[in-house]
Design a protein around this motif. Structure first.
Motif, mmCIF file in Angstrom:
data_model
loop_
_atom_site.group_PDB
_atom_site.id
_atom_site.type_symbol
_atom_site.label_atom_id
_atom_site.label_comp_id
_atom_site.label_asym_id
_atom_site.label_seq_id
_atom_site.Cartn_x
_atom_site.Cartn_y
_atom_site.Cartn_z
ATOM 1 N N LEU A 7 -33.019 43.304 4.828
ATOM 2 C CA LEU A 7 -31.560 43.192 5.000
ATOM 3 C C LEU A 7 -31.060 44.173 6.068
ATOM 4 C CD1 LEU A 7 -30.589 43.075 1.201
ATOM 5 C CD2 LEU A 7 -30.910 41.139 2.751
ATOM 6 N N TRP A 8 -31.849 44.320 7.134
ATOM 7 C CA TRP A 8 -31.506 45.299 8.169
ATOM 8 C C TRP A 8 -30.169 45.025 8.845
ATOM 9 C CZ3 TRP A 8 -30.841 43.321 13.045
ATOM 10 C CH2 TRP A 8 -31.345 42.030 13.273
ATOM 11 N N ASP A 9 -29.757 43.743 8.831
ATOM 12 C CA ASP A 9 -28.520 43.370 9.505
ATOM 13 C C ASP A 9 -27.377 43.043 8.528
ATOM 14 O OD1 ASP A 9 -29.776 41.165 8.484
ATOM 15 O OD2 ASP A 9 -29.270 39.836 10.163
ATOM 16 N N GLN A 10 -27.548 43.442 7.237
ATOM 17 C CA GLN A 10 -26.535 43.088 6.223
ATOM 18 C C GLN A 10 -25.825 44.339 5.695
ATOM 19 O OE1 GLN A 10 -25.773 39.932 5.516
ATOM 20 N NE2 GLN A 10 -27.265 39.344 7.084
ATOM 21 N N PHE A 11 -25.483 45.200 6.589
ATOM 22 C CA PHE A 11 -24.835 46.456 6.191
ATOM 23 C C PHE A 11 -23.536 46.201 5.426
ATOM 24 C CE2 PHE A 11 -22.139 50.132 6.813
ATOM 25 C CZ PHE A 11 -22.998 51.191 6.591
ATOM 26 N N ASP A 12 -22.678 45.346 5.966
ATOM 27 C CA ASP A 12 -21.375 45.087 5.328
ATOM 28 C C ASP A 12 -21.535 44.418 3.963
ATOM 29 O OD1 ASP A 12 -20.146 46.193 7.508
ATOM 30 O OD2 ASP A 12 -19.772 44.270 8.511
ATOM 31 N N ASN A 13 -22.473 43.471 3.843
ATOM 32 C CA ASN A 13 -22.682 42.792 2.562
ATOM 33 C C ASN A 13 -23.245 43.741 1.496
ATOM 34 O OD1 ASN A 13 -21.758 40.286 3.427
ATOM 35 N ND2 ASN A 13 -23.767 39.669 4.226
ATOM 36 N N LEU A 14 -24.132 44.645 1.967
ATOM 37 C CA LEU A 14 -24.642 45.628 1.019
ATOM 38 C C LEU A 14 -23.534 46.556 0.533
ATOM 39 C CD1 LEU A 14 -28.106 46.656 2.518
ATOM 40 C CD2 LEU A 14 -27.655 45.250 0.503
ATOM 41 N N GLU A 15 -22.644 46.895 1.414
ATOM 42 C CA GLU A 15 -21.517 47.737 1.025
ATOM 43 C C GLU A 15 -20.663 47.045 -0.028
ATOM 44 O OE1 GLU A 15 -18.203 50.545 3.219
ATOM 45 O OE2 GLU A 15 -18.949 48.760 4.236
ATOM 46 N N LYS A 16 -20.404 45.766 0.147
ATOM 47 C CA LYS A 16 -19.625 45.008 -0.832
ATOM 48 C C LYS A 16 -20.385 44.877 -2.161
ATOM 49 C CE LYS A 16 -17.179 42.243 2.624
ATOM 50 N NZ LYS A 16 -16.974 40.876 3.149
ATOM 51 N N HIS A 17 -21.696 44.638 -2.063
ATOM 52 C CA HIS A 17 -22.494 44.426 -3.272
ATOM 53 C C HIS A 17 -22.544 45.692 -4.121
ATOM 54 C CE1 HIS A 17 -25.644 42.917 -5.896
ATOM 55 N NE2 HIS A 17 -26.308 44.066 -5.699
#
Length: 587
Positions: A7-17
């Motif tokens: 998930l190297w490019d999913q910074f924003d989604n990880l923040e939401k999760h």
């Protein structure tokens, strides 16, 4: 499986999760907190319910709990109180082991998440800065290259033009060289910036971001594990109190199994047994024997003798004097006209004072003489026990004061022994008073216990109406009759009033001969006849019986020709002479 590589490019989604995960944890904390509030409320309601149905102290309810069924109910209330306590334990354990710990964990989680995503944003900003530097050096290199091409073209144009001076051509050449040098410098700078950017980008995507995302992943996994452990604790807290709740329920079952219907029935007997015997056979009264008295044709006794009373006075036996109506035998008393006496009789009220006044709110006799014998015995026994306890308490206090006085005598610095003399005297006086009081009640108790068997020795006739105690004491008031169940009649009917007064009225006009003796009796106890119609006797005295007990608890006796009256039947032992003149005939 790593968020840093996958998930190297999913910074924003990880923040939401991760924020969603913290919200879930806070929701669970809120759920447990509301559960603890429900447990506390439930426990409080159970305690209030148990308290509501607890018997009030010093009340009639407390006396009812001597029955096994009521004892079982009381045990149920107590077990429910313990049951409520276990729900309070559930609330306390959930609060301390789940709510408090999870609240602290959430705060730590928020701080850690904030730090990790702060590092991620910092790495992103660094990459954006490197990218901007690369773009700047690239545009400068591009611009310098274009400037060098234009300078080269201008130099070639000037060199080909024959009209241009050599100096201008040289100047154009030098300008072209400068532009080429600037382009080379820009190229070198661009190459360096590109190399640096690529290196930073590689570290960003292969080192910094994987490390940050790995920390975020570990944080999220700890949150998941923690919420799972909290759910296990949630179940364990409930499971820990199940054995104790089971014991509470077992206690209720045990109390229910201890209910004994036979024991309760026996307690009812002990509570309400009067000690009286059932009424005996009714005597046959022979009216065929001639009347030995002169009857006036106009007297009320004439109509009574015919058995057809015009005013329904009721058929009391001739010569029976009501214990509390004094018979007037004075021959010198001036007799009033019959019509005047009859009118006075119709408007007058019976002058009988009895225990009915006590039933309507008067003071209860100290010796409980208003109660049936068995109930009176129980009350007296209870009073004796209470006095003995008070005596023991006072004696303990006296012993304590005596010991303290001995200590003061041995150690005068601790206190003055004379200061305890007054208290010691006071306690001794209290003990003496209590002992006298106890002796008084023990005497009454012995009197009742001694008379109860005597009543069972002879099956005497009882008419269904009994006196309140079987025998009046010296300080008792005039007695009323009592029903076999121990209750006292409240008000006589008008017909009964007429009966009593008719007898009194009729007796005043009778000039009958003294009743013959039908036997003798021996006084078992001393009786002070203070009421009208009674006679005093001394224990052991021998007297003549002139009329038997008709069921009202009184026997008519005579000491000599001038002294006769009624005494309690239980106070004398009667010896009847069946061949005596006037003896009753039984069928």
């Amino acid at each position: 499986m790593s968020w840093g590589t996958e998930l190297w490019d999913q910074f924003d989604n990880l923040e939401k999760h991760t924020q969603w995960g913290i919200d879930v944890l806070e929701k669970y904390i809120k759920f447990v907190k509301e559960r603890t509030e429900i447990e506390l409320s439930y426990a409080k309601q159970l305690r209030n319910l148990s308290k509501k149905y607890q018997p009030k102290k010093n009340s009639k309810e407390e006396e009812e709990y001597k029955y096994t069924s009521c004892k079982a109910f009381l045990s149920t209330l107590n077990e429910m109180n313990d049951y409520a306590g276990q729900h309070e334990v559930i609330s306390e354990n959930m609060t301390s082991q789940i709510t408090v710990d999870l609240a602290r964990f959430v705060q730590e989680l928020k701080q850690e998440r904030k730090s990790n995503f702060h590092d991620g944003r910092k790495a992103q900003q660094h990459m954006e800065t490197c990218w901007k530097q690369l773009e700047s050096s690239k545009r400068r290199f591009e611009r310098d290259c274009k400037e060098a091409d234009r300078a080269q073209q201008y130099f070639e144009k000037m060199d080909a033009d024959i009209n241009v001076t050599k100096a201008d051509v040289e100047k154009a050449r030098q300008q072209a060289q400068i532009r080429h040098q600037m382009a080379e410098d820009s190229k070198a700078d661009y190459s360096s910036s590109l190399q640096k950017f690529n290196q930073e980008q590689h570290e960003y995507y292969h080192t910094h971001i994987p490390s940050i995302f790995q920390k975020i992943q570990e944080m999220e996994e700890r949150r998941i594990v923690r919420i799972g452990e909290s759910m296990k604790t949630y179940a364990e807290v409930d499971r820990q109190v199940i054995p104790i709740i089971g014991k509470c329920l077992d206690g209720i079952v045990k109390a229910a199994e201890a209910i004994n219907q036979k024991s309760d029935s026996q307690l009812v007997i002990e509570a309400y047994k009067s000690g009286f015997e059932p009424p005996g056979d009714i005597e046959f009264e022979d009216y065929t024997q001639p009347m030995k008295r002169t009857v006036s044709d106009n007297s009320l006794s004439n109509s009574r003798g015919d058995g057809k009373p015009e005013l329904k006075f009721g058929g009391k036996s001739k010569g029976k004097l009501w214990p509390f109506i004094k018979k007037n035998k004075s021959p010198k008393q001036q007799k009033e006209p019959l019509s005047h006496r009859f009118n006075e009789f119709m408007i007058s009220k019976p002058k009988i004072h009895c225990f009915r006044s006590l039933k309507r709110g008067g003071a209860t006799p100290e010796d409980f003489s208003n109660l049936p014998p068995e109930q009176r015995r129980k009350k007296l026994q209870q009073k004796v026990d209470e006095l003995n306890k008070e005596i023991q308490k006072e004696m303990d206090q006296r012993d304590a004061i005596t010991k303290m006085k001995d200590v003061y005598l041995k150690n005068p610095q601790m206190g003055d022994p004379a200061s305890l003399d007054h208290k010691l005297t006071e306690v001794s006086q209290n003990i003496e008073k209590l002992r006298l009081e106890a002796q008084k009640f023990e005497a009454w108790l012995a009197e009742v216990e001694g008379r109860l068997p005597a009543r069972g020795e002879q099956a005497r006739r009882q008419s269904g109406m009994y006196d309140g105690q079987g025998a009046p004491t010296a300080n008792s008031c005039a007695q009323d009759r009592e029903s076999p169940d121990g209750s006292y009649t409240e008000e006589r009917s008008q017909e009964n009033e007429v009966k009593v007064l008719a007898t009194d009225f009729d007796d005043e006009f009778d000039d009958e001969e003294p009743l013959p003796a039908i036997g003798t009796c021996k006084a078992l106890y001393t009786f002070e006849g203070q009421n009208e119609g009674t006679i005093s006797v001394i224990e052991g005295e021998i007297l003549y019986v002139i009329e038997e007990d008709k069921g009202d608890g009184w026997t008519r006796i005579r000491r000599n020709e001038d002294e006769e009256g009624y005494v309690p039947t239980s106070y004398v032992e009667v010896y009847l002479d069946k061949n005596a003149k006037g003896a009753k005939t039984y069928i």
